[in-house]
Design a protein around this motif. Structure first.
Motif, PDB file in Angstrom:
ATOM      1  N   ALA A   9     157.224 137.836  58.408  1.00 46.27           N
ATOM      2  CA  ALA A   9     156.845 137.940  56.938  1.00 46.27           C
ATOM      3  C   ALA A   9     156.977 136.348  56.446  1.00 46.27           C
ATOM      4  N   GLY A  10     157.379 135.464  56.716  1.00 45.82           N
ATOM      5  CA  GLY A  10     157.428 134.027  56.317  1.00 45.82           C
ATOM      6  C   GLY A  10     156.052 133.369  56.699  1.00 45.82           C
ATOM      7  N   LEU A  11     155.869 133.590  57.983  1.00 41.42           N
ATOM      8  CA  LEU A  11     154.614 132.955  58.601  1.00 41.42           C
ATOM      9  C   LEU A  11     153.188 133.584  58.114  1.00 41.42           C
ATOM     10  N   ALA A  13     153.266 135.253  55.087  1.00 35.78           N
ATOM     11  CA  ALA A  13     153.049 134.825  53.568  1.00 35.78           C
ATOM     12  C   ALA A  13     152.594 133.400  53.380  1.00 35.78           C
ATOM     13  N   SER A  14     153.046 132.678  54.299  1.00 34.18           N
ATOM     14  CA  SER A  14     152.690 131.168  54.177  1.00 34.18           C
ATOM     15  C   SER A  14     151.014 131.149  54.432  1.00 34.18           C
ATOM     16  N   PHE A  15     150.643 131.766  55.484  1.00 37.57           N
ATOM     17  CA  PHE A  15     149.069 131.883  55.951  1.00 37.57           C
ATOM     18  C   PHE A  15     148.585 132.336  54.474  1.00 37.57           C
ATOM     19  N   SER A  16     148.919 133.406  54.483  1.00 34.24           N
ATOM     20  CA  SER A  16     148.186 134.177  53.196  1.00 34.24           C
ATOM     21  C   SER A  16     148.363 133.336  51.932  1.00 34.24           C
ATOM     22  N   LEU A  17     148.961 132.614  51.493  1.00 39.24           N
ATOM     23  CA  LEU A  17     149.379 132.166  50.214  1.00 39.24           C
ATOM     24  C   LEU A  17     148.249 131.025  50.236  1.00 39.24           C
ATOM     25  N   TYR A  18     148.228 130.229  51.417  1.00 42.75           N
ATOM     26  CA  TYR A  18     147.138 129.148  51.401  1.00 42.75           C
ATOM     27  C   TYR A  18     145.768 129.471  51.295  1.00 42.75           C
ATOM     28  N   SER A  19     145.499 130.628  52.244  1.00 45.39           N
ATOM     29  CA  SER A  19     144.339 131.193  52.269  1.00 45.39           C
ATOM     30  C   SER A  19     143.762 131.878  50.921  1.00 45.39           C
ATOM     31  N   GLY A  20     144.722 132.442  50.417  1.00 42.63           N
ATOM     32  CA  GLY A  20     144.453 132.997  49.108  1.00 42.63           C
ATOM     33  C   GLY A  20     144.145 132.110  47.950  1.00 42.63           C
ATOM     34  N   VAL A  58     153.694 137.188  47.878  1.00 44.73           N
ATOM     35  CA  VAL A  58     154.689 137.232  46.973  1.00 44.73           C
ATOM     36  C   VAL A  58     155.432 138.534  47.168  1.00 44.73           C
ATOM     37  N   GLY A  59     154.760 139.567  47.483  1.00 44.72           N
ATOM     38  CA  GLY A  59     155.140 141.183  47.707  1.00 44.72           C
ATOM     39  C   GLY A  59     155.948 141.006  49.088  1.00 44.72           C
ATOM     40  N   LEU A  60     155.707 140.203  50.023  1.00 40.50           N
ATOM     41  CA  LEU A  60     156.336 140.272  51.254  1.00 40.50           C
ATOM     42  C   LEU A  60     157.776 139.726  51.280  1.00 40.50           C
ATOM     43  N   LEU A  61     157.705 138.544  50.409  1.00 38.26           N
ATOM     44  CA  LEU A  61     158.864 137.566  50.364  1.00 38.26           C
ATOM     45  C   LEU A  61     159.932 137.830  48.990  1.00 38.26           C
ATOM     46  N   LEU A  62     159.493 138.007  47.978  1.00 39.80           N
ATOM     47  CA  LEU A  62     160.162 138.263  46.586  1.00 39.80           C
ATOM     48  C   LEU A  62     161.225 139.372  46.505  1.00 39.80           C
ATOM     49  N   PRO A  63     160.652 140.760  46.899  1.00 37.23           N
ATOM     50  CA  PRO A  63     161.522 141.887  46.820  1.00 37.23           C
ATOM     51  C   PRO A  63     162.549 141.903  47.539  1.00 37.23           C
ATOM     52  N   PRO A  64     162.449 141.377  49.109  1.00 35.04           N
ATOM     53  CA  PRO A  64     163.589 141.329  49.972  1.00 35.04           C
ATOM     54  C   PRO A  64     164.647 140.189  49.501  1.00 35.04           C
ATOM     55  N   ALA A  65     164.181 139.185  49.039  1.00 36.01           N
ATOM     56  CA  ALA A  65     165.014 138.125  48.688  1.00 36.01           C
ATOM     57  C   ALA A  65     165.777 138.344  47.494  1.00 36.01           C
ATOM     58  N   ALA A  73     158.108 145.375  49.879  1.00 39.02           N
ATOM     59  CA  ALA A  73     157.599 144.614  51.156  1.00 39.02           C
ATOM     60  C   ALA A  73     156.902 145.485  52.166  1.00 39.02           C
ATOM     61  N   PRO A  74     157.346 146.697  52.519  1.00 34.56           N
ATOM     62  CA  PRO A  74     156.427 147.709  53.258  1.00 34.56           C
ATOM     63  C   PRO A  74     155.048 147.786  52.727  1.00 34.56           C
ATOM     64  N   ALA A  75     155.154 148.066  51.394  1.00 31.94           N
ATOM     65  CA  ALA A  75     153.815 148.347  50.674  1.00 31.94           C
ATOM     66  C   ALA A  75     152.758 147.122  50.682  1.00 31.94           C
ATOM     67  N   ALA A  76     153.406 145.742  50.777  1.00 32.58           N
ATOM     68  CA  ALA A  76     152.726 144.699  50.890  1.00 32.58           C
ATOM     69  C   ALA A  76     152.074 144.443  52.246  1.00 32.58           C
TER      70      ALA A  76
END
Length: 120
Positions: A9-11, A13-20, A58-65, A73-76
């Motif tokens: 999820a970290g990898l 999310a990192s790629f998707s955050l940059y791309s987004g 954000v949905g991948l990382l924030l709710p579990p954290a 997280a599963p929805a994201a």
């Protein structure tokens, strides 16, 4: 399972955050060298896709954290699976047939979904 989720999820999310963020802030002229499909899609759609990617990261990382709303997280992850299926379709219907990155991101999203579903 938790360690596997955070790595994948970290990898993703990192790629998707940059791309987004790139899709949201750059002009079509600056996007064109990286994304051949930009000319075939209206700019508001490109911006919306970028926003979806940022929100998905954000949905991948924030709710579990935070330990809140574990279903997000599963929805994201499902959203990323659908996003990559759409991306592969767009690439295959246009001139750009390079889908290797999208297949890898699809696999990462599926792995994140599998790992996140174990929490429910």
């Amino acid at each position: 399972m938790t360690i596997a989720y955070w790595i994948v999820a970290g990898l993703l999310a990192s790629f998707s955050l940059y791309s987004g963020v790139v899709k949201v802030v750059r002009s079509p002229d600056l996007l064109r060298p990286m994304m051949a499909w930009v000319d075939r899609v209206p700019l508001p759609v490109v911006r919306a896709l970028g926003t979806v990617e940022v929100l998905g990261a954000v949905g991948l990382l924030l709710p579990p954290a935070a330990g809140l709303a574990p279903w997000l997280a599963p929805a994201a992850a499902v959203g990323f699976v659908l996003l990559q299926i759409g991306a592969i379709t767009v690439h295959l219907t246009g001139r750009d047939r390079r889908i290797g990155l999208n297949v890898g991101l699809l696999a990462a999203a599926a792995a994140a979904l599998w790992a996140a579903a174990g929490w429910l």
